[in-house]
Design a protein around this motif. Structure first.
Motif, PDB file in Angstrom:
ATOM      1  N   GLN A 231     -32.039   8.234  50.066  1.00  0.00           N
ATOM      2  CA  GLN A 231     -30.796   7.761  50.659  1.00  0.00           C
ATOM      3  C   GLN A 231     -30.103   8.909  51.369  1.00  0.00           C
ATOM      4  O   GLN A 231     -30.068  10.036  50.858  1.00  0.00           O
ATOM      5  CB  GLN A 231     -29.856   7.200  49.587  1.00  0.00           C
ATOM      6  CG  GLN A 231     -30.266   5.820  49.064  1.00  0.00           C
ATOM      7  CD  GLN A 231     -29.201   5.254  48.154  1.00  0.00           C
ATOM      8  OE1 GLN A 231     -28.630   5.980  47.337  1.00  0.00           O
ATOM      9  NE2 GLN A 231     -28.931   3.961  48.297  1.00  0.00           N
ATOM     10  N   GLU A 232     -29.558   8.615  52.555  1.00  0.00           N
ATOM     11  CA  GLU A 232     -28.845   9.628  53.336  1.00  0.00           C
ATOM     12  C   GLU A 232     -27.381   9.205  53.489  1.00  0.00           C
ATOM     13  O   GLU A 232     -27.057   8.004  53.473  1.00  0.00           O
ATOM     14  CB  GLU A 232     -29.485   9.805  54.713  1.00  0.00           C
ATOM     15  CG  GLU A 232     -30.975  10.112  54.681  1.00  0.00           C
ATOM     16  CD  GLU A 232     -31.304  11.347  53.857  1.00  0.00           C
ATOM     17  OE1 GLU A 232     -30.437  12.226  53.709  1.00  0.00           O
ATOM     18  OE2 GLU A 232     -32.428  11.413  53.329  1.00  0.00           O
ATOM     19  N   PRO A 233     -26.462  10.154  53.647  1.00  0.00           N
ATOM     20  CA  PRO A 233     -25.032   9.826  53.726  1.00  0.00           C
ATOM     21  C   PRO A 233     -24.670   9.172  55.055  1.00  0.00           C
ATOM     22  O   PRO A 233     -25.341   9.369  56.072  1.00  0.00           O
ATOM     23  CB  PRO A 233     -24.366  11.194  53.578  1.00  0.00           C
ATOM     24  CG  PRO A 233     -25.367  12.154  54.135  1.00  0.00           C
ATOM     25  CD  PRO A 233     -26.706  11.598  53.730  1.00  0.00           C
ATOM     26  N   GLU A 234     -23.591   8.404  55.041  1.00  0.00           N
ATOM     27  CA  GLU A 234     -23.107   7.792  56.275  1.00  0.00           C
ATOM     28  C   GLU A 234     -22.482   8.824  57.192  1.00  0.00           C
ATOM     29  O   GLU A 234     -22.527   8.687  58.417  1.00  0.00           O
ATOM     30  CB  GLU A 234     -22.092   6.705  55.936  1.00  0.00           C
ATOM     31  CG  GLU A 234     -22.697   5.516  55.182  1.00  0.00           C
ATOM     32  CD  GLU A 234     -21.658   4.452  54.895  1.00  0.00           C
ATOM     33  OE1 GLU A 234     -20.485   4.654  55.305  1.00  0.00           O
ATOM     34  OE2 GLU A 234     -22.007   3.432  54.273  1.00  0.00           O
ATOM     35  N   MET A 235     -21.897   9.868  56.600  1.00  0.00           N
ATOM     36  CA  MET A 235     -21.258  10.920  57.404  1.00  0.00           C
ATOM     37  C   MET A 235     -22.169  12.144  57.433  1.00  0.00           C
ATOM     38  O   MET A 235     -22.531  12.695  56.396  1.00  0.00           O
ATOM     39  CB  MET A 235     -19.893  11.280  56.807  1.00  0.00           C
ATOM     40  CG  MET A 235     -18.915  10.115  56.765  1.00  0.00           C
ATOM     41  SD  MET A 235     -17.309  10.559  56.056  1.00  0.00           S
ATOM     42  CE  MET A 235     -16.727  11.752  57.263  1.00  0.00           C
ATOM     43  N   ALA A 236     -22.550  12.562  58.631  1.00  0.00           N
ATOM     44  CA  ALA A 236     -23.550  13.622  58.789  1.00  0.00           C
ATOM     45  C   ALA A 236     -23.093  14.958  58.224  1.00  0.00           C
ATOM     46  O   ALA A 236     -23.927  15.780  57.818  1.00  0.00           O
ATOM     47  CB  ALA A 236     -23.906  13.779  60.263  1.00  0.00           C
ATOM     48  N   GLY A 237     -21.779  15.208  58.191  1.00  0.00           N
ATOM     49  CA  GLY A 237     -21.283  16.501  57.726  1.00  0.00           C
ATOM     50  C   GLY A 237     -21.068  16.595  56.236  1.00  0.00           C
ATOM     51  O   GLY A 237     -20.606  17.628  55.742  1.00  0.00           O
ATOM     52  N   VAL A 238     -21.399  15.535  55.503  1.00  0.00           N
ATOM     53  CA  VAL A 238     -21.170  15.508  54.066  1.00  0.00           C
ATOM     54  C   VAL A 238     -22.493  15.707  53.322  1.00  0.00           C
ATOM     55  O   VAL A 238     -23.496  15.071  53.638  1.00  0.00           O
ATOM     56  CB  VAL A 238     -20.531  14.168  53.629  1.00  0.00           C
ATOM     57  CG1 VAL A 238     -20.423  14.091  52.104  1.00  0.00           C
ATOM     58  CG2 VAL A 238     -19.150  14.010  54.260  1.00  0.00           C
ATOM     59  N   VAL A 239     -22.475  16.605  52.327  1.00  0.00           N
ATOM     60  CA  VAL A 239     -23.633  16.784  51.446  1.00  0.00           C
ATOM     61  C   VAL A 239     -23.365  15.988  50.177  1.00  0.00           C
ATOM     62  O   VAL A 239     -22.501  16.367  49.368  1.00  0.00           O
ATOM     63  CB  VAL A 239     -23.869  18.263  51.086  1.00  0.00           C
ATOM     64  CG1 VAL A 239     -25.108  18.402  50.209  1.00  0.00           C
ATOM     65  CG2 VAL A 239     -24.017  19.107  52.346  1.00  0.00           C
ATOM     66  N   PRO A 240     -24.052  14.879  49.979  1.00  0.00           N
ATOM     67  CA  PRO A 240     -23.777  14.030  48.822  1.00  0.00           C
ATOM     68  C   PRO A 240     -24.031  14.752  47.502  1.00  0.00           C
ATOM     69  O   PRO A 240     -24.860  15.675  47.421  1.00  0.00           O
ATOM     70  CB  PRO A 240     -24.752  12.861  48.986  1.00  0.00           C
ATOM     71  CG  PRO A 240     -25.186  12.895  50.405  1.00  0.00           C
ATOM     72  CD  PRO A 240     -25.125  14.328  50.825  1.00  0.00           C
ATOM     73  N   THR A 241     -23.333  14.311  46.481  1.00  0.00           N
ATOM     74  CA  THR A 241     -23.551  14.868  45.148  1.00  0.00           C
ATOM     75  C   THR A 241     -24.997  14.718  44.724  1.00  0.00           C
ATOM     76  O   THR A 241     -25.587  15.628  44.114  1.00  0.00           O
ATOM     77  CB  THR A 241     -22.632  14.173  44.129  1.00  0.00           C
ATOM     78  OG1 THR A 241     -21.278  14.366  44.514  1.00  0.00           O
ATOM     79  CG2 THR A 241     -22.844  14.741  42.730  1.00  0.00           C
TER      80      THR A 241
END
Length: 377
Positions: A231-241
């Motif tokens: 799974q990848e985040p919706e916001m490109a600049g966010v590194v998910p937990t």
């Protein structure tokens, strides 16, 4: 000669790495294994780590050795400290042996100090366990509780701290031992000219383990696995937990894989911080020469301070000696344990080991060639 009087099993259960304690009369009829003159002689040698601490009204001065003359320091307010005396002075080995109820991999060195009245090093905190054995003379020791302490003069590089409220305040006399776990502040004050012995036991820090692990993977081109995700985040600049945890889990997987860490750990834990007194190498040494010496009754002795370790549950049959690995493919666990446990071998003991495993010939010859063992009549 050096027999501890306290219950070692009880000490490990209730005191070790938990709380400081004074063990009165821990050695009965204690005799100093080294004299002040002999200690001064060691401090004269370039290879030996030594220092003098001079107590002054405004603080302490530290002068590093080697030392040729002590007359300038007078008869009070200074202390000579010599590291790794067990490496250079074989007569100290029996006292070291008394503390082998603590694992060899933890043992750092035997530091010996000669202190004049009012000599000391000031209040400080160590990051290792230490047993302070009082030899000749008397010293007052104060030990504080765990806590946050301000470094002396707000200097972040100072090894000293401001004073503390003692939970122990007592005088050590010949044969007494003060045990201090890591993190407890302490300070010694010399009442009469005294010799003290500090048995230090150290464990590696996270930084040391990670550094060693990184170096091992780089040198052996290992640790190539990379993070993957579903799974990848919706916001490109966010590194998910989940990504953060997944990347760090790569390290956790190495920590749980003996094949990934055992070689590194064996090398790290068998290294010495201080230089060893390596014997002169015998270029003619080989299996035939060794066996001939044993047939004539020679003993094999390990030099002081050398660490010879094996790992329980190792995926290979091997030993780790002073940061290096030695494979022993034909040796059972009991042979490896004997080679790690004994620091000397009679001719008969060495011959018996050689008869049980051809590896032992290679091991003893290698140790002799590297100057880690020597032959004695």
């Amino acid at each position: 000669m050096y027999q501890l009087t306290f219950d070692k099993a009880e000490f490990l259960k209730t005191t070790w790495q938990k709380k400081p304690v004074i063990l009165k009369g821990a050695f009965k009829n204690f005799q100093d294994p080294i004299s002040a003159d002999e200690l001064a002689g060691l401090a004269f040698e370039e290879e030996v780590s030594s220092r003098i601490v001079v107590t002054k009204p405004e603080g302490w001065d530290v002068i590093h050795g080697p030392f040729e003359d002590y007359s300038q320091y007078g008869e009070q307010h200074w202390q000579l400290l010599v590291q790794a005396v067990n490496h250079w002075y074989p007569e100290s080995q029996p006292m070291v042996e008394a503390f082998r109820f603590i694992p060899d991999w933890r043992f750092d060195d035997l530091m010996v100090s000669f202190a004049t009245p009012n000599g000391g090093v000031g209040p400080h905190i160590d990051n290792y366990d230490v047993f302070i054995i009082q030899g000749e003379g008397r010293r007052r020791w104060r030990v504080g509780d765990l806590g946050q302490y301000q470094q002396r003069d707000n200097n972040p590089n100072s090894p000293l701290i401001e004073d503390f409220v003692p939970i122990i305040d007592d005088i050590l006399e010949t044969g007494d031992i003060l045990y201090i776990p890591p993190g407890f502040p302490h300070c010694g004050e010399t009442l009469t000219t005294a010799i003290s012995y500090s048995m230090g036991f150290r464990a590696p820090s996270q930084q040391e383990v990670l550094t060693e692990l990184a170096d091992y993977f780089i040198d052996n081109n290992e640790g190539q696995q990379r993070f993957t995700s579903t799974q990848e985040p919706e916001m490109a600049g966010v590194v998910p937990t989940s990504h953060q945890q997944g990347i760090m889990a790569l390290l956790a997987s190495l920590a749980n894989d003996p094949q990934a860490y055992q070689t590194m750990l064996g090398k790290l834990l068998s290294k010495n911080r201080f230089e060893l007194d390596v014997c002169e190498i015998d270029a003619e040494m080989d299996a035939e020469t060794l066996i001939d010496a044993l047939e004539h009754g020679a003993q094999l002795l390990r030099i002081g301070g050398l660490k010879v370790l094996c790992l329980e549950g190792d995926n290979q049959s091997r030993l780790f000696v002073n940061g290096e690995m030695m494979t022993m493919p034909n040796s059972q666990t009991d042979i490896l344990n004997t080679l790690t446990q004994q620091v000397s071998f009679t001719a008969q003991q060495a011959t018996d080991l050689i008869s049980q495993s051809i590896d032992c010939v290679d091991y003893f010859v290698s140790m002799l060639k590297q100057g880690y063992y020597y032959l004695s009549e």
